[in-house]
Write a protein that holds these residues in place. Structure first.
Motif, PDB file in Angstrom:
ATOM      1  N   PRO A  38       0.959  -1.071   0.189  1.00  0.00           N
ATOM      2  CA  PRO A  38      -0.101  -0.385  -0.282  1.00  0.00           C
ATOM      3  C   PRO A  38       0.815   1.092  -0.004  1.00  0.00           C
ATOM      4  N   LYS A  39       0.366   2.223  -0.550  1.00  0.00           N
ATOM      5  CA  LYS A  39       1.190   3.694  -0.636  1.00  0.00           C
ATOM      6  C   LYS A  39       1.440   4.311   0.510  1.00  0.00           C
ATOM      7  N   LYS A  40       1.668   5.041   1.273  1.00  0.00           N
ATOM      8  CA  LYS A  40       1.263   6.010   2.575  1.00  0.00           C
ATOM      9  C   LYS A  40       1.186   6.614   1.827  1.00  0.00           C
ATOM     10  N   SER A  41      -0.305   6.962   2.171  1.00  0.00           N
ATOM     11  CA  SER A  41      -0.307   8.591   2.339  1.00  0.00           C
ATOM     12  C   SER A  41      -1.202   9.145   2.937  1.00  0.00           C
ATOM     13  N   SER A  42      -1.789  10.955   2.984  1.00  0.00           N
ATOM     14  CA  SER A  42      -3.185  11.360   4.105  1.00  0.00           C
ATOM     15  C   SER A  42      -3.525  12.591   3.070  1.00  0.00           C
ATOM     16  N   SER A  43      -4.685  12.480   3.954  1.00  0.00           N
ATOM     17  CA  SER A  43      -5.585  13.483   3.597  1.00  0.00           C
ATOM     18  C   SER A  43      -6.850  13.985   4.738  1.00  0.00           C
ATOM     19  N   LEU A  44      -6.488  15.458   4.041  1.00  0.00           N
ATOM     20  CA  LEU A  44      -7.494  16.653   4.934  1.00  0.00           C
ATOM     21  C   LEU A  44      -8.918  17.267   4.893  1.00  0.00           C
ATOM     22  N   ILE A  45      -9.452  16.850   5.472  1.00  0.00           N
ATOM     23  CA  ILE A  45     -10.308  16.974   5.775  1.00  0.00           C
ATOM     24  C   ILE A  45     -10.486  18.284   5.814  1.00  0.00           C
ATOM     25  N   GLU A  84       5.850  12.180  -0.262  1.00  0.00           N
ATOM     26  CA  GLU A  84       6.998  12.172  -0.686  1.00  0.00           C
ATOM     27  C   GLU A  84       8.618  12.820   0.298  1.00  0.00           C
ATOM     28  N   GLN A  85       9.168  12.542  -0.536  1.00  0.00           N
ATOM     29  CA  GLN A  85      10.486  12.481   0.240  1.00  0.00           C
ATOM     30  C   GLN A  85      10.669  13.741   1.407  1.00  0.00           C
ATOM     31  N   GLN A  86      10.463  15.125   0.571  1.00  0.00           N
ATOM     32  CA  GLN A  86      10.162  16.426   1.411  1.00  0.00           C
ATOM     33  C   GLN A  86       9.341  15.860   2.798  1.00  0.00           C
ATOM     34  N   ASP A  87       8.867  15.498   2.920  1.00  0.00           N
ATOM     35  CA  ASP A  87       7.333  14.754   4.012  1.00  0.00           C
ATOM     36  C   ASP A  87       8.311  14.041   5.044  1.00  0.00           C
ATOM     37  N   THR A  88       9.195  12.918   4.489  1.00  0.00           N
ATOM     38  CA  THR A  88      10.015  12.077   5.409  1.00  0.00           C
ATOM     39  C   THR A  88      11.214  12.921   6.162  1.00  0.00           C
ATOM     40  N   GLU A  89      11.609  13.889   5.298  1.00  0.00           N
ATOM     41  CA  GLU A  89      12.792  14.555   5.395  1.00  0.00           C
ATOM     42  C   GLU A  89      12.202  15.830   6.928  1.00  0.00           C
ATOM     43  N   VAL A  90      11.046  16.228   6.956  1.00  0.00           N
ATOM     44  CA  VAL A  90      10.136  17.416   7.489  1.00  0.00           C
ATOM     45  C   VAL A  90      10.137  15.914   8.967  1.00  0.00           C
ATOM     46  N   ASN A  97       5.071  15.352  12.523  1.00  0.00           N
ATOM     47  CA  ASN A  97       4.768  14.273  11.602  1.00  0.00           C
ATOM     48  C   ASN A  97       4.467  13.935  10.027  1.00  0.00           C
ATOM     49  N   LYS A  98       4.970  12.961   9.634  1.00  0.00           N
ATOM     50  CA  LYS A  98       5.075  13.099   8.153  1.00  0.00           C
ATOM     51  C   LYS A  98       3.936  12.671   6.965  1.00  0.00           C
ATOM     52  N   PHE A  99       3.240  12.249   7.635  1.00  0.00           N
ATOM     53  CA  PHE A  99       1.725  12.027   7.232  1.00  0.00           C
ATOM     54  C   PHE A  99       1.047  13.105   7.613  1.00  0.00           C
ATOM     55  N   LEU A 100       1.260  14.285   8.552  1.00  0.00           N
ATOM     56  CA  LEU A 100       0.328  15.522   8.789  1.00  0.00           C
ATOM     57  C   LEU A 100       0.757  16.046   7.660  1.00  0.00           C
ATOM     58  N   TYR A 101       2.227  16.812   7.745  1.00  0.00           N
ATOM     59  CA  TYR A 101       2.758  17.536   7.136  1.00  0.00           C
ATOM     60  C   TYR A 101       2.280  17.179   5.229  1.00  0.00           C
ATOM     61  N   GLU A 106      -0.004  18.716   0.363  1.00  0.00           N
ATOM     62  CA  GLU A 106      -1.373  18.357  -0.215  1.00  0.00           C
ATOM     63  C   GLU A 106      -2.245  19.191  -0.450  1.00  0.00           C
ATOM     64  N   THR A 107      -2.659  19.613   0.477  1.00  0.00           N
ATOM     65  CA  THR A 107      -3.843  20.419  -0.108  1.00  0.00           C
ATOM     66  C   THR A 107      -3.702  21.540  -0.306  1.00  0.00           C
ATOM     67  N   PHE A 108      -2.501  22.224  -0.007  1.00  0.00           N
ATOM     68  CA  PHE A 108      -1.962  23.198  -0.457  1.00  0.00           C
ATOM     69  C   PHE A 108      -1.585  23.088  -2.218  1.00  0.00           C
ATOM     70  N   GLU A 109      -0.929  22.530  -2.788  1.00  0.00           N
ATOM     71  CA  GLU A 109      -0.626  22.283  -4.334  1.00  0.00           C
ATOM     72  C   GLU A 109      -1.368  21.635  -4.811  1.00  0.00           C
ATOM     73  N   GLU A 110      -2.862  21.418  -4.315  1.00  0.00           N
ATOM     74  CA  GLU A 110      -4.518  20.991  -4.684  1.00  0.00           C
ATOM     75  C   GLU A 110      -5.258  22.125  -5.193  1.00  0.00           C
ATOM     76  N   ILE A 111      -5.083  22.533  -3.996  1.00  0.00           N
ATOM     77  CA  ILE A 111      -6.376  24.022  -3.778  1.00  0.00           C
ATOM     78  C   ILE A 111      -6.248  25.331  -3.362  1.00  0.00           C
ATOM     79  N   GLY A 112      -4.693  25.377  -3.349  1.00  0.00           N
ATOM     80  CA  GLY A 112      -3.910  26.571  -2.796  1.00  0.00           C
ATOM     81  C   GLY A 112      -4.624  26.950  -1.296  1.00  0.00           C
TER      82      GLY A 112
END
Length: 393
Positions: A38-45, A84-90, A97-101, A106-112
């Motif tokens: 499974p691909k590690k991912s996260s989402s913001l509601i 992504e790699q930058q999430d792990t680096e943070v 936490n890399k999932f929260l980051y 992703e929220t910023f990159e997708e909807i600004g």
């Protein structure tokens, strides 16, 4: 060829069927039924309390329709994506936490939408725009913007809600953590909108969202039942994780009620892994023949989905075919030590696994009271709530 809306829905629904169909035959060979890691991912509601407030809910939730290309094509979803790699680096730098980051990025990159750590004024945002233009940066360069305007990364502001993992039998799998965040005028920056217009009022505008054209085609603020109602009317598509979350959230008409539910866990006894954190617990569905789970319901509901916490959950079979070794260990360590008995149930009964939640199904959750899944309702319950709160308004 030009397709009608009905034809588009049918085509997309066929893709969902192909993605989530699982062979229940015991003769199916393991090597053909095991999916990828499974691909590690996260989402913001994103919640908004000062929106249109349609019906009895005092909040709306942000959805956007994804492109017809790529993963979850044509579906309405929450902002989010893969680590992504930058999430792990943070996380390695102990900043977040890399999932929260990942969810925030992703929220910023997708909807600004950007959530600053400190209060900002137009001069700060204007300077950020000037630096982006001077340096020729992409408008969705999250890392560069955070160096100019620090972003909020506190887990008090972004609450872990639920972690859902795709069954092993599916080829394209996700291990996704969903976070909650309340959007308020004083904690947001509509970066894409201000970058485009340069108008002061657009800085805190949560109504006019500019989507990243590579990610989505339209958006809408809706309450949980409003979205489910449109799903049943075939006006939009939802993937199973999104449907599960909206089903759970339909129990909370007030945002404060949801907050009280999340806080109720804080002072509870911590006996096992689910007690320690029911919101990040790995909920990986196991699909079974109902004859092996509850023979009395096998004729009406031939298929059953169980999660950890159900005394019939087949942990050994799940671990036997799970390729993600780290996840396998986590599942075994956490689920094998749960305090369960013959009254511990966490299951969904299906009439047709190819149609999942758009066909009649029933739920039976009687386990950890702090798990969000205990609020999941059956088909008839949801239909009744829609009739009461949506169709009669």
């Amino acid at each position: 060829m030009i397709h009608t809306q009905k034809q588009i829905w049918k085509i997309a629904n066929n893709r969902i069927t192909q993605q989530f169909y699982v062979k229940f035959s015991s003769a199916t060979k393991t090597e053909y039924s095991v999916g990828s890691i499974p691909k590690k991912s996260s989402s913001l509601i994103l919640f908004r309390k000062d929106g249109k407030k349609k019906g009895p809910f005092d909040y709306d939730i942000f959805f956007f329709k994804r492109h017809s290309k790529g993963s979850f094509s044509d579906m309405y979803a929450f902002p989010g994506g893969q680590l992504e790699q930058q999430d792990t680096e943070v996380e390695q730098n102990k900043e977040c936490n890399k999932f929260l980051y990942c969810a925030i990025r992703e929220t910023f990159e997708e909807i600004g939408l950007f959530f600053p750590k400190n209060s900002i004024n137009e001069n700060i945002v204007k300077e950020a725009v000037n630096q982006f233009k001077l340096r020729g940066l992409r408008i969705d360069d999250f890392k560069s913007l955070t160096k100019i305007i620090p972003t909020e990364l506190s887990e008090d502001k972004f609450q872990t809600f639920i972690r859902l993992i795709t069954v092993p039998q599916i080829k394209l799998r996700y291990d996704c953590i969903f976070y909650l965040h309340q959007v308020q005028k004083n904690n947001m920056l509509n970066w894409f909108q201000y970058f485009k217009t340069g108008q002061k009022e657009s800085i805190q505008d949560d109504e006019n969202i500019i989507l990243n054209e590579d990610e989505g085609v339209k958006y809408e603020w809706m309450n949980p039942l409003e979205c489910i109602d449109k799903y049943y009317k075939k006006q939009l598509l939802l993937a199973p994780p999104q449907f599960i979350i909206l089903n759970i959230l339909s129990s909370f008409l007030k945002y404060e009620d949801l907050q009280n539910f999340l806080r109720s866990h804080e002072n509870s006894p911590k006996i096992d892994a689910m007690d320690q954190d029911p919101y990040s617990f790995p909920y990986l569905i196991g699909l079974q023949n109902t004859l092996k789970v509850n023979p009395d319901l096998a004729k009406e509901y031939p298929f059953t989905a169980t999660v950890g916490g159900d005394y019939k959950y087949h942990l050994d079979k799940i671990c036997a075919i799970e390729q993600d070794q780290q996840l396998k260990k986590e599942l075994f360590d956490k689920i094998s030590n749960l305090k369960v008995n013959e009254n511990s149930r966490s299951r969904i009964y299906f009439k047709n696994p190819q149609k999942l939640f758009d066909f009649e199904y029933e739920t039976d959750f009687n386990f950890n009271q702090y798990s969000p899944l205990t609020h999941m309702k059956g088909y008839n319950q949801i239909k009744k709530l829609i009739k009461t709160h949506i169709k009669n308004q």
